[in-house]
Write an enzyme that holds these catalytic residues in place. Sequence first.
Site, PDB file in Angstrom:
ATOM      1  N   LYS A 217       0.842  -1.194   0.000  1.00 38.96           N
ATOM      2  CA  LYS A 217       0.000   0.000   0.000  1.00 38.96           C
ATOM      3  C   LYS A 217       0.877   1.244   0.000  1.00 38.96           C
ATOM      4  O   LYS A 217       1.921   1.288   0.650  1.00 38.96           O
ATOM      5  CB  LYS A 217      -0.907   0.025   1.239  1.00 38.96           C
ATOM      6  CG  LYS A 217      -1.837   1.229   1.290  1.00 38.96           C
ATOM      7  CD  LYS A 217      -2.785   1.181   2.485  1.00 38.96           C
ATOM      8  CE  LYS A 217      -2.130   1.647   3.749  1.00 38.96           C
ATOM      9  NZ  LYS A 217      -3.098   1.850   4.860  1.00 38.96           N
ATOM     10  N   GLU A 266      -7.251  11.716  14.465  1.00 38.10           N
ATOM     11  CA  GLU A 266      -6.266  10.650  14.670  1.00 38.10           C
ATOM     12  C   GLU A 266      -5.183  11.035  15.671  1.00 38.10           C
ATOM     13  O   GLU A 266      -4.265  11.802  15.364  1.00 38.10           O
ATOM     14  CB  GLU A 266      -5.632  10.265  13.333  1.00 38.10           C
ATOM     15  CG  GLU A 266      -4.771   9.027  13.423  1.00 38.10           C
ATOM     16  CD  GLU A 266      -4.491   8.410  12.060  1.00 38.10           C
ATOM     17  OE1 GLU A 266      -3.601   7.562  12.002  1.00 38.10           O
ATOM     18  OE2 GLU A 266      -5.137   8.772  11.084  1.00 38.10           O
TER      19      GLU A 266
END
Length: 459
Positions: A217, A266
């Site tokens: 990824k 986050e």
Amino acid sequence: MVEVKEETIRSTLDKVIRNLQSSESKLVSFTKKMESINPLHFFEAGLHLHMERSFWMSTLDDFTLVGLGNAYTITAESGVSGLDKNWNTVLTNAVIHNPYKVPGTGISAIGGMDFDPEKPRSDLWDAFSKNELRIPIFMLLVNEEASYLTVTVLVTGKDDPDRIDQILTEQEEWLVSYQAKKQQKPTIIDKKEIEPEQWRKLVQQTTSYISESSLEKVVLARELRLTFSEKIGITKALKDLMESQPTSYIFAYEKDQNCFIGATPERLVKVEHNELLSTCLAGTAPRGKTENEDSELGYQLLHDQKNLEEHNFVVQMIRKSIEEFCVDMQIPDKPVLYKLRNLQHLYTPVRGLFQEGYSIFDVIKKLHPTPALGGEPTEEAITYIREYELLDRGWYGAPFGWVDSYQNGEFAVAIRSGLIQGNKASLFAGCGVVKDSDPQAEFEETRIKFLPMLNILGG
């Protein structure tokens, strides 16, 4: 670090200055408890005193820091380790009066760092150091219990304590009494996607590269450039972020007429009273238009094998990264949903007892960049991003947060963010590209991620 008790700021300054040689300097910090202060009024007041401003708010914890002015700036070309070393050097030589020792009091600093210090800088981020912590002259802490004001100044043996005390007193009186006026949103007069076709082609190129390499990824980011009818009011933007993103970290950092601002869900790491908390926020779905649709989308996300595998990968990465710093680690078996206004994510907290001998910077160095912002494997993904990504991320996607003189602190991953420059703004958003990714679908995902900042700016 020298702790001072039963003093006034005037007596502390006098004592320190009398013991300094004319060429010597020392930071002096004084904390006191205050009547309730509106942090946004305090933030706006700093503009009228021509002070660079910084802001941090953990909405869920009811914890807000507002920094005004610059008593001392800590930078480090050598990365996070250098920042840690320089921060400790500053504290060793400081004089601190603080009878409270509440997290966020004493000498505290707010700042951030580059996502990738090895990426060549563009003009967009010229004003920002690669690693920087600012110790404000005035740091306001507002938590669920009270307000505290810490005043910090750098003095030399030549300074006049009476004059410094007079200036600080006059400035403080202005700051705590100021009432901000209502601000209007400016109108967007131009909206420009930066190199959209090239970005889609890069996604396609990346899928092919992943198929033929060990990469699994790569997170690719892009920029949306906005122009407004007038200069953007930072206080208004913060107020709207607080109202529209009630489960996020709200932050802002001004530097030379630029302001990096955002609302990120986050957390990277939090250390408070020797307890460490990190969180995994990986796996994303949109919010539904109705309650039933929203529940269905959330259910699908909680049972989507691909998202669950990616989420667990990040959880295990966090565990491996912080286990050397912790004992008694606690990790839930399954994620839960973390719902934001526009998006919902898979969420897992990772907790542990922080061991002595380490600092929050040690953890940052291990955790950044997370797979959610870089890719897998991390080092190869970052190398690919450095070479091919069209954007200079600067502080976007990197750790941003605060630290105090008692080893408390918290840093978040600076996503859902933008860089404001007068009447212009650059917004940033990214998405994870895997071998089966569709360029148009990824493009649309980044459009959704622009929305938190775009909406509050008037888009």
